[in-house]
Scaffold this active site. Sequence first.
Site, short mmCIF file in Angstrom:
data_model
loop_
_atom_site.label_atom_id
_atom_site.label_comp_id
_atom_site.label_asym_id
_atom_site.label_seq_id
_atom_site.Cartn_x
_atom_site.Cartn_y
_atom_site.Cartn_z
N GLU A 1 0.83 -1.22 0.00
CA GLU A 1 0.00 0.00 0.00
C GLU A 1 0.86 1.26 0.00
OE1 GLU A 1 -3.79 0.02 0.14
OE2 GLU A 1 -2.90 1.75 -0.81
N ASP B 1 8.42 7.78 -11.60
CA ASP B 1 7.85 7.30 -10.35
C ASP B 1 6.32 7.23 -10.47
OD1 ASP B 1 8.25 6.92 -7.25
OD2 ASP B 1 6.70 8.44 -7.46
N LYS C 1 3.78 3.86 -10.32
CA LYS C 1 2.58 3.80 -9.47
C LYS C 1 1.33 3.54 -10.31
CE LYS C 1 4.64 6.74 -5.93
NZ LYS C 1 4.99 8.12 -5.59
N1 HSE Z 1 9.44 10.25 -4.47
C1 HSE Z 1 8.12 9.79 -4.15
C2 HSE Z 1 7.18 10.96 -4.28
C3 HSE Z 1 8.11 9.23 -2.78
O1 HSE Z 1 7.65 12.10 -4.29
O2 HSE Z 1 5.97 10.76 -4.38
C4 HSE Z 1 6.81 8.56 -2.40
O3 HSE Z 1 6.52 7.47 -3.23
#
Ligand code: HSE
Length: 416
Positions: free
Chosen positions: A122, A194, A198
Site C-alpha cells: 500500500e 515514479d 505507481k
Molecule cells: N518520491 C516519491 C514521491 C516518494 O515524491 O511521491 C513517495 O513514493
Amino acid sequence: MSRKNINIGLFGFGCVGFGLYEVLLKTPGLKANINKICVKDKNKSRPIDAGYFTYDKDELLNDESINTIVELIDDADAAFEIVKTALMKGKAVVTANKKMIAEHFTELLELQKKYKVPLLYEAAVCASIPVIRNLEEYYDNDLLESLEGIVNGSTNYILTKTSEDNISYADALLDAQKKGYAESNPILDTGGFDAKYKLLILLAHAFGIVLNPEEIFNIGIDKISDLELKYAREKGYKIKLVAHAFKTGLNTVSAFVAPRFVQAKDKLFQVDDVYNGVVLETVFTENQFFLGKGAGAYPTASAVLSDISALSYNYQYEYKKLVSNKSVKFNNDFTLKIFLKYEVDKVENLRLYFSSIDESYQNNTVGYLIGEIEFIHLQKLSRIEGVSIIIDSVIPSSVIETDLANVLKNEVESLV
Ligand code: HSE
C-alpha cells in the site's frame, strides 16, 4: 478473528524505516515488533540501540523467528532479490518500492501464487492514501470507468512552490529532497517515472491489466518553462503531474502520465504541496475523491503499518480483476487537446501533427499551439528537443461513453 504476532526483519533504516520504528512504538495494540534491521552503511550513526543492526541480509532471511520482511531500501534490484528470497522462504513481505514492483509485477504475482505468501505494498502508491486496498475491496466490479491522480508528492511540491510561492525550480527540488520526499535519483520524480510505476500498479488493481513500464507513456515536469506557468496563471489554472487511466471502449483501457492544466472546478485543483489525490469515476457514482500526503517518513510509514496490521489478520491481495477481467486490453487509441510550447529556432512543421488548432502564439524565441492531436502523435512530439507539452484534456469519445454507460446500466436493470 485473533491476531497473529508479526516478527519483523526490516531492510533499510532511512527516512521511512526510522518512521516505521517510531510509528510501531506508538501502536502497542498491534502485536508487531522489529527483531532485526539490515542496513548497508557501516559508518553511519543511528539513533537506536546498535544491537538491532546487521549488515548481512541472510541473518534476517534465514531467521525462522522472523515471519515478515519489511523492505524499505532504495535500490530496486537489490530489493527484488530480498523480496524474492523472502517469499520463497515463506515469509510475508511488505514493501514500499514502486520501481521494484513495477519492473517485476508478473514475477511477483507468480511468486505469491507458488509459495502461497502475501506481498503487500500500500505504501508504494500515494503513501498515506489507502488506494490499493480500496480498489481491491470496494471497487471489486467492472463499473470503474476512470482513475486520475496526482501520485507523486515531490513534483506536486515543486509545482506548488514554483507557481504559487515563486521559489525557483532548483530550490523547490532541493527542498523536496531535504524533506525526504524525492527519490535519490530525482529524475525518477521529475521525469514522471515514479508516477508511471505507481500507475502501472494501479492499473492492475483497478482494471486487471499488467504492463511493463516501457508500455506506459510518461512525460514529466522537467521541461516546463515560465511560459507555461504564466499561461496557467493568466487562465486561473494550475499545472499538475497527472496519472491517467480510463476506459476507451467496453474492453479497452488507456493510460499515461503527463502534466495537465487543472481548473478550479476539478477535484485535483485543491491537491497542493506534498499531497496526492485520486479521483475515481464509476458508472453509477460519478466520482469519488481520495486525498492524503503522498510522500515523507510518517505518511509512508503509516501505510506500511497498515499492511503489517493487515498481515496480522492474514490479509492478502486477491487480484480479483486480473482474474475476472481477462478480456480487457490496453490500447492508446484516443485524442487529446494539448498546449505545446516550442523554441522557434529548434523546430518547424509542428502544425502537421495536429488534427485541429484552436489558438497559437509566437514571438522571436518561443511559441505555443493549442489544439487536438492523436495520442500517437503526442508520443512523437514529446521526443523533439525544444518542445514541452501540457495536456488540456482527453477528448471523450461520445460513442464509447454512451455505449459503456448504456450497456452497464441495462445489465444492472435487467437484474433488478
Ligand atoms: N518520491 C516519491 C514521491 C516518494 O515524491 O511521491 C513517495 O513514493
